[in-house]
Design an enzyme around this catalytic site. Structure first.
Site, PDB file in Angstrom:
ATOM      1  N   GLY A  12       0.647  -1.371   0.146  1.00  7.51           N
ATOM      2  CA  GLY A  12       0.060  -0.034   0.016  1.00  7.51           C
ATOM      3  C   GLY A  12       0.901   1.124   0.013  1.00  7.51           C
ATOM      4  N   SER A  13       1.823   1.388  -0.872  1.00  7.69           N
ATOM      5  CA  SER A  13       2.696   2.512  -0.929  1.00  7.69           C
ATOM      6  C   SER A  13       1.877   3.672  -1.250  1.00  7.69           C
ATOM      7  CB  SER A  13       3.970   2.376  -1.722  1.00  7.69           C
ATOM      8  OG  SER A  13       3.499   2.080  -3.102  1.00  7.69           O
ATOM      9  N   MET A  85      -4.539  -6.092  -6.553  1.00  6.31           N
ATOM     10  CA  MET A  85      -4.257  -7.359  -7.509  1.00  6.31           C
ATOM     11  C   MET A  85      -5.427  -7.895  -7.951  1.00  6.31           C
ATOM     12  SD  MET A  85      -1.029  -6.470  -7.648  1.00  6.31           S
ATOM     13  CE  MET A  85      -0.614  -7.803  -8.838  1.00  6.31           C
ATOM     14  N   ASN A 100      -6.102   4.187 -10.565  1.00  4.80           N
ATOM     15  CA  ASN A 100      -4.845   3.438 -10.285  1.00  4.80           C
ATOM     16  C   ASN A 100      -3.720   4.151 -10.728  1.00  4.80           C
ATOM     17  OD1 ASN A 100      -3.814   0.921  -9.750  1.00  4.80           O
ATOM     18  ND2 ASN A 100      -3.467   0.630 -11.888  1.00  4.80           N
ATOM     19  N   HIS A 102       0.156   3.228 -12.102  1.00  2.52           N
ATOM     20  CA  HIS A 102       0.881   2.198 -12.983  1.00  2.52           C
ATOM     21  C   HIS A 102       2.302   2.491 -13.173  1.00  2.52           C
ATOM     22  CE1 HIS A 102       0.929  -1.587 -15.149  1.00  2.52           C
ATOM     23  NE2 HIS A 102       1.794  -1.029 -15.980  1.00  2.52           N
TER      24      HIS A 102
END
Length: 185
Positions: A12-13, A85, A100, A102
């Site tokens: 959870g960075s 995930m 999100n 990426h």
């Protein structure tokens, strides 16, 4: 103030970045949901006093519905995927802003199975000179949603997977903050 939910599978960075900058972003993290009982993000949420849940096919007959209900009950308008995930349901993408981060310059190195270290290995293998990260909206296709913001870095001639991963993590924190400011205004 924008109410958000965080979905995280592991460390959870991105959650850390949002938590540390919540006041500046005018965000309230209402809950964190993980599908992984060993998730460090769950532990962090507990320590930070944030309501958190473990939801997967072992804990719920319909995990997607349970996730939807919890987020809806908290009146969240946004969901941030912090290394989540699992593919999320279309009920979530059609009823909430889902965002999100990426670790590549999408559309390069996106799609199912392209996350974290796998992305950096592909970048190094292909001898790319530039990499970066992308903040994007989530739709029903992996890493296909509208791009909010991309930031780039140049790779050194001696770049390793480890050094690239570290650089992208730092860039990702900056990109999350800049991108959220952009889509919250």
């Amino acid at each position: 103030m924008t109410k958000i939910a965080i979905l995280a599978s592991h460390n959870g960075s991105g959650f850390d970045t949002i938590y540390e900058n919540a006041k500046e972003l005018n965000i309230s993290i209402e809950l964190l949901i993980s599908n992984n009982s060993d998730s460090l993000a769950l532990q962090k949420a507990k320590e930070r006093g944030i309501e958190c849940y473990l939801i997967n096919s072992k804990t719920e007959p319909d995990p997607d519905q349970k996730i939807y209900d919890l987020i809806n009950d908290k009146n969240c308008s946004m969901i941030y995927l912090s290394g989540y995930m699992k593919k999320i349901s279309s009920d979530l993408t059609s009823n909430f802003k889902v965002i999100n981060s990426h670790p590549s310059l999408l559309p390069k190195y996106g799609g199912k199975g392209m996350y974290g270290r796998f992305v950096h290995e592909a970048v190094i293998k292909n001898k790319d000179k530039i990499s970066g990260c992308t903040l994007h909206y989530v739709n029903d296709v992996y890493d296909d949603g509208e791009i909010i913001l991309q930031n780039k870095i140049n790779l050194d001639d001696q770049e390793s997977v480890e050094s690239l991963e570290k650089k992208i993590k730092q860039l990702e924190a900056k990109t999350i903050i800049e991108g959220l400011k952009k889509c919250l205004n």
